[in-house]
Motif scaffolding. Structure first.
Motif, PDB file in Angstrom:
ATOM      1  N   HIS A  31       0.830  -1.211   0.000  1.00 53.47           N
ATOM      2  CA  HIS A  31       0.000   0.000   0.000  1.00 53.47           C
ATOM      3  C   HIS A  31       0.862   1.256   0.000  1.00 53.47           C
ATOM      4  O   HIS A  31       0.531   2.240  -0.662  1.00 53.47           O
ATOM      5  CB  HIS A  31      -0.927   0.001   1.207  1.00 53.47           C
ATOM      6  CG  HIS A  31      -2.066  -0.954   1.096  1.00 53.47           C
ATOM      7  ND1 HIS A  31      -3.164  -0.718   0.301  1.00 53.47           N
ATOM      8  CD2 HIS A  31      -2.277  -2.165   1.676  1.00 53.47           C
ATOM      9  CE1 HIS A  31      -4.014  -1.724   0.409  1.00 53.47           C
ATOM     10  NE2 HIS A  31      -3.496  -2.619   1.225  1.00 53.47           N
ATOM     11  N   VAL A  34       1.918   1.773  -3.574  1.00 55.85           N
ATOM     12  CA  VAL A  34       0.843   2.268  -4.438  1.00 55.85           C
ATOM     13  C   VAL A  34       0.587   3.745  -4.184  1.00 55.85           C
ATOM     14  O   VAL A  34       0.502   4.551  -5.116  1.00 55.85           O
ATOM     15  CB  VAL A  34      -0.445   1.450  -4.215  1.00 55.85           C
ATOM     16  CG1 VAL A  34      -1.624   2.116  -4.915  1.00 55.85           C
ATOM     17  CG2 VAL A  34      -0.278   0.032  -4.732  1.00 55.85           C
ATOM     18  N   LEU A  38       1.067   7.137  -6.606  1.00 50.77           N
ATOM     19  CA  LEU A  38      -0.006   8.063  -6.959  1.00 50.77           C
ATOM     20  C   LEU A  38       0.320   9.497  -6.544  1.00 50.77           C
ATOM     21  O   LEU A  38      -0.499  10.395  -6.726  1.00 50.77           O
ATOM     22  CB  LEU A  38      -1.317   7.618  -6.305  1.00 50.77           C
ATOM     23  CG  LEU A  38      -1.910   6.318  -6.841  1.00 50.77           C
ATOM     24  CD1 LEU A  38      -3.102   5.889  -5.989  1.00 50.77           C
ATOM     25  CD2 LEU A  38      -2.323   6.456  -8.304  1.00 50.77           C
ATOM     26  N   PRO A 190      -6.867  -4.523  -3.892  1.00 56.57           N
ATOM     27  CA  PRO A 190      -6.495  -3.741  -5.086  1.00 56.57           C
ATOM     28  C   PRO A 190      -4.996  -3.488  -5.197  1.00 56.57           C
ATOM     29  O   PRO A 190      -4.489  -3.277  -6.305  1.00 56.57           O
ATOM     30  CB  PRO A 190      -7.262  -2.427  -4.896  1.00 56.57           C
ATOM     31  CG  PRO A 190      -8.400  -2.776  -4.005  1.00 56.57           C
ATOM     32  CD  PRO A 190      -7.853  -3.819  -3.071  1.00 56.57           C
ATOM     33  N   GLU A 191      -4.302  -3.486  -4.068  1.00 56.29           N
ATOM     34  CA  GLU A 191      -2.857  -3.227  -4.107  1.00 56.29           C
ATOM     35  C   GLU A 191      -2.094  -4.337  -4.818  1.00 56.29           C
ATOM     36  O   GLU A 191      -0.921  -4.156  -5.180  1.00 56.29           O
ATOM     37  CB  GLU A 191      -2.312  -3.031  -2.685  1.00 56.29           C
ATOM     38  CG  GLU A 191      -2.114  -4.289  -1.865  1.00 56.29           C
ATOM     39  CD  GLU A 191      -3.402  -4.848  -1.273  1.00 56.29           C
ATOM     40  OE1 GLU A 191      -3.314  -5.859  -0.540  1.00 56.29           O
ATOM     41  OE2 GLU A 191      -4.492  -4.291  -1.524  1.00 56.29           O
ATOM     42  N   ASP A 195      -4.751  -1.912 -10.857  1.00 58.23           N
ATOM     43  CA  ASP A 195      -5.911  -1.025 -10.861  1.00 58.23           C
ATOM     44  C   ASP A 195      -6.016  -0.378  -9.484  1.00 58.23           C
ATOM     45  O   ASP A 195      -6.431  -1.023  -8.512  1.00 58.23           O
ATOM     46  CB  ASP A 195      -7.177  -1.820 -11.185  1.00 58.23           C
ATOM     47  CG  ASP A 195      -8.388  -0.930 -11.422  1.00 58.23           C
ATOM     48  OD1 ASP A 195      -8.357   0.249 -11.001  1.00 58.23           O
ATOM     49  OD2 ASP A 195      -9.369  -1.411 -12.024  1.00 58.23           O
ATOM     50  N   TYR A 196      -5.658   0.896  -9.418  1.00 54.93           N
ATOM     51  CA  TYR A 196      -5.579   1.585  -8.138  1.00 54.93           C
ATOM     52  C   TYR A 196      -6.705   2.592  -7.953  1.00 54.93           C
ATOM     53  O   TYR A 196      -6.558   3.573  -7.222  1.00 54.93           O
ATOM     54  CB  TYR A 196      -4.226   2.276  -8.007  1.00 54.93           C
ATOM     55  CG  TYR A 196      -3.049   1.349  -8.167  1.00 54.93           C
ATOM     56  CD1 TYR A 196      -3.091   0.049  -7.662  1.00 54.93           C
ATOM     57  CD2 TYR A 196      -1.900   1.760  -8.832  1.00 54.93           C
ATOM     58  CE1 TYR A 196      -2.022  -0.811  -7.811  1.00 54.93           C
ATOM     59  CE2 TYR A 196      -0.827   0.905  -8.989  1.00 54.93           C
ATOM     60  CZ  TYR A 196      -0.880  -0.373  -8.482  1.00 54.93           C
ATOM     61  OH  TYR A 196       0.180  -1.227  -8.633  1.00 54.93           O
ATOM     62  N   HIS A 199      -7.687   3.274  -4.350  1.00 54.21           N
ATOM     63  CA  HIS A 199      -6.724   4.146  -3.682  1.00 54.21           C
ATOM     64  C   HIS A 199      -6.913   5.599  -4.115  1.00 54.21           C
ATOM     65  O   HIS A 199      -6.829   6.521  -3.291  1.00 54.21           O
ATOM     66  CB  HIS A 199      -5.296   3.691  -3.987  1.00 54.21           C
ATOM     67  CG  HIS A 199      -4.925   2.388  -3.347  1.00 54.21           C
ATOM     68  ND1 HIS A 199      -5.247   1.169  -3.907  1.00 54.21           N
ATOM     69  CD2 HIS A 199      -4.260   2.117  -2.198  1.00 54.21           C
ATOM     70  CE1 HIS A 199      -4.780   0.206  -3.121  1.00 54.21           C
ATOM     71  NE2 HIS A 199      -4.189   0.747  -2.084  1.00 54.21           N
ATOM     72  N   GLN A 200      -7.193   5.812  -5.384  1.00 57.73           N
ATOM     73  CA  GLN A 200      -7.449   7.169  -5.861  1.00 57.73           C
ATOM     74  C   GLN A 200      -8.713   7.742  -5.233  1.00 57.73           C
ATOM     75  O   GLN A 200      -8.758   8.924  -4.848  1.00 57.73           O
ATOM     76  CB  GLN A 200      -7.559   7.166  -7.389  1.00 57.73           C
ATOM     77  CG  GLN A 200      -6.246   6.890  -8.094  1.00 57.73           C
ATOM     78  CD  GLN A 200      -6.424   6.768  -9.595  1.00 57.73           C
ATOM     79  OE1 GLN A 200      -7.370   6.140 -10.078  1.00 57.73           O
ATOM     80  NE2 GLN A 200      -5.515   7.363 -10.346  1.00 57.73           N
TER      81      GLN A 200
END
Length: 219
Positions: A31, A34, A38, A190-191, A195-196, A199-200
């Motif tokens: 995480h 990721v 971002l 998702p991590e 495909d994040y 997180h976004q």
């Protein structure tokens, strides 16, 4: 997109607050990677003073009962409960979803959670490690395309309270992603994909919290 992923809530000393990842146990490093990818400033969280210095938190997958015990042993659990009550955005994946749930259907003796999400969760709902699986999920709040989701000893939302909203379900209607105010939880990881978008989406909530538009998880 995630809006302002950096986060700019000003602390008492005037410094911008980073996003935290609870780093007591589990796949917290993934995480961290990721979120930094971002564009977010990220710190690991293990102690109360670290919980006070962040503008959002990700709780990773792992073993929820161990995470619970360590969070209390390190004294960080109560600090995180206070931050959740303040409206700080928190995103829990797998064990992190269990940590955010108000109710655990089949927790081990003495197991507690941080709470905040008006849901009941069932641990290891699909069985052990050998029953891990992958699925394509429609997540309307994230738009198209469907999300490829990886489930590893995953929990599910067994009961959805009136304060919470389902964001994604399996084909049989089982709820595997949920939202309540500034809190997010997913049964899957998702991590572990490319495909994040979750997180976004979380970082958008952090940006809103920084800008003074926090959405409490409580009515």
């Amino acid at each position: 997109m995630a809006g302002n992923p950096q986060g700019h809530q000003e602390g008492a000393a005037g410094a911008a607050r980073p996003v935290g990842v609870l780093a007591l146990q589990g796949d917290f490093r993934e995480h961290v990677s990721v979120l930094r990818g971002l564009g977010a400033e990220v710190v690991t969280v293990r102690r109360p003073e670290e919980a006070a210095a962040i503008s959002g938190l990700v709780i990773p997958g792992g073993e929820s009962s161990v995470m619970d015990k360590l969070s209390r042993a390190f004294g960080v659990a109560e600090a995180l409960k206070r931050r959740i009550a303040e409206g700080m955005p928190v995103y829990g994946t797998c064990a992190g979803l269990i940590m955010l749930a108000d109710r655990i259907v089949d927790g081990i003796r003495g197991q507690e959670s941080l709470g905040g999400l008006d849901v009941a969760v069932r641990r290891n709902a699909f069985g052990g490690q050998t029953e891990s699986f992958e699925a394509e999920l429609s997540v309307p709040v994230l738009g198209d395309p469907p999300m490829h989701a990886i489930f590893i000893r995953a929990p599910v939302v067994a009961e959805l309270g009136p304060g919470a909203t389902a964001l994604a379900t399996l084909d049989d209607g089982t709820v595997v992603a949920v939202e309540q105010g500034n809190l997010l939880g997913t049964s899957f990881h998702p991590e572990m994909t490319a495909d994040y978008r979750f997180h976004q989406y979380f970082l958008q909530k952090v940006a809103g919290f920084d800008n003074g538009t926090a959405r409490s998880s409580r009515p």
